[in-house]
Write an enzyme that holds these catalytic residues in place. Structure first.
Site, PDB file in Angstrom:
ATOM      1  N   LYS A 204       6.170  11.859  -6.244  1.00  0.00           N
ATOM      2  CA  LYS A 204       5.728  10.634  -5.596  1.00  0.00           C
ATOM      3  C   LYS A 204       5.136   9.710  -6.658  1.00  0.00           C
ATOM      4  O   LYS A 204       4.284  10.142  -7.440  1.00  0.00           O
ATOM      5  CB  LYS A 204       4.683  10.927  -4.532  1.00  0.00           C
ATOM      6  CG  LYS A 204       4.181   9.670  -3.872  1.00  0.00           C
ATOM      7  CD  LYS A 204       3.433   9.965  -2.610  1.00  0.00           C
ATOM      8  CE  LYS A 204       2.100  10.590  -2.894  1.00  0.00           C
ATOM      9  NZ  LYS A 204       1.139  10.342  -1.808  1.00  0.00           N
TER      10      LYS A 204
HETATM   11  C1  R5P Z   1      -2.278   9.762  -3.103  1.00  0.00           C
HETATM   12  O1  R5P Z   1      -1.366  10.559  -3.056  1.00  0.00           O
HETATM   13  C2  R5P Z   1      -3.020   9.417  -1.855  1.00  0.00           C
HETATM   14  O2  R5P Z   1      -3.661  10.603  -1.546  1.00  0.00           O
HETATM   15  C3  R5P Z   1      -2.102   8.972  -0.706  1.00  0.00           C
HETATM   16  O3  R5P Z   1      -1.427  10.082  -0.139  1.00  0.00           O
HETATM   17  C4  R5P Z   1      -1.016   8.049  -1.221  1.00  0.00           C
HETATM   18  O4  R5P Z   1      -1.574   7.148  -2.106  1.00  0.00           O
HETATM   19  C5  R5P Z   1      -0.339   7.314  -0.051  1.00  0.00           C
HETATM   20  O5  R5P Z   1      -1.320   6.538   0.584  1.00  0.00           O
HETATM   21  P1  R5P Z   1      -1.344   4.947   0.346  1.00  0.00           P
HETATM   22  O6  R5P Z   1       0.011   4.412   0.787  1.00  0.00           O
HETATM   23  O7  R5P Z   1      -2.483   4.413   1.213  1.00  0.00           O
HETATM   24  O8  R5P Z   1      -1.586   4.741  -1.119  1.00  0.00           O
END
Ligand code: R5P
Length: 293
Positions: A204
């Protein structure tokens, strides 16, 4: 148990038909075991080959944040339009009904940035037995390449990968971008490739310039992290660009649960990810659906 009485003798062997050569549809995963493929299929839709992950693991980093004040009220209404929930074990156990039957990206790294705004010194926060107990489809570990805690975060990642490989649970390597860290194409090209080469089955990362180079150079699927809240049209454009440039899905939190209409936004994102909508089409859909879901 089926008994032998009335058994009909086998006769059709289709000797001219080769045995099923199922090329597995998730990038780089042809050689993993059946069980891991089955978990990957809970994450990546077999038709679109993509995924919509709804992240609500923010509490472990920032405490309660706008839109997540009440996990039990914010998340369950959105589940019907997503493929995977990304959450901590505490959030899942407390707020998600156990009849939930879609994918779980279990946040398995744990840490705090309270002392010095440096999140990079995390630990493995969930042991493999509890990940199995939680029916995790994958285990998520943050990696801080270039930060003070990079080595310990890599240690967390590889230990989780090894445990996951023992039980057929894929690991999602989350490319972190701490305050001191750069967000350049050069950094993301390096970090995504490193984490994939360490053995993570899913990566990710954030959208950046030349994103198509990052997805092309990564030997396993890349999922886009949503990042900070944007206006809905801009968030949908980012989602569309990422999918168009090779991402196999999105993992969004704030751009969904902080949207004016969270359900309409979830559906709009899913249309881009699974149904080929452009950002313009998805935003028009969002505006039509706002207030009606
Ligand atoms: C990082 O992995 C954070 O824990 C979130 O899962 C990730 O950033 C997705 O959340 P957001 O779209 O709010 O950044």
């Amino acid at each position: 148990m089926a008994d032998k009485v009335g058994n009909i003798r086998a006769k059709n062997y289709y000797t001219d038909v080769p045995f099923a050569q199922n090329q597995f549809y998730v990038k780089g995963m042809d050689h993993v075991d059946w069980g891991m493929k089955n978990r990957l299929a809970q994450i990546f839709n077999p038709k679109s080959k993509n995924t919509v992950m709804l992240a609500f693991d923010h509490g472990y980093i920032m405490g309660s944040t706008f839109g997540l004040e009440r996990l039990d009220l914010a998340i369950p209404p959105l589940v019907e339009d997503i493929d995977v929930l990304m959450a901590t074990r505490g959030g899942l156990r407390a707020a998600i009904p156990p009849h939930y039957n879609k994918g779980i990206a279990l946040r398995c790294s744990a840490g705090s940035c309270v002392l010095n705004d440096d999140m990079s010194h995390e630990v493995i926060g969930v042991d493999i037995e509890d990940a199995i107990r939680m029916n995790a489809s994958c285990m998520a570990v943050q990696v801080f390449v270039g930060a003070d805690g990079q080595t310990s975060s890599i240690d967390n990642l590889v230990k989780t990968i090894d445990a996951g490989n023992r039980y057929g649970i894929p690991t999602l390597g989350v490319i972190a971008v701490g305050k001191q860290m750069e967000r350049t194409t050069k950094y993301f090209l390096l970090a995504t490739r490193m984490v994939a080469e360490f053995g993570a089955q899913i990566i990710k990362t954030y959208y950046c310039k030349d994103f198509e180079k990052i997805t092309a150079a990564c030997p396993v699927p890349i999922v886009l992290a949503g990042g900070k809240k944007l206006p809905e049209d801009e968030a949908l454009t980012m989602c569309y660009k990422a999918i168009s440039e090779g991402a196999r899905g999105v993992d969004m939190g704030r751009n969904i649960f902080q949207a004016e209409d969270q359900k309409a936004m979830t559906k709009a994102v899913a249309h881009i990810v699974h149904n080929g909508y452009t950002d313009t089409q998805a935003y028009e859909f969002y505006c039509d659906m706002k207030g009606k879901c």
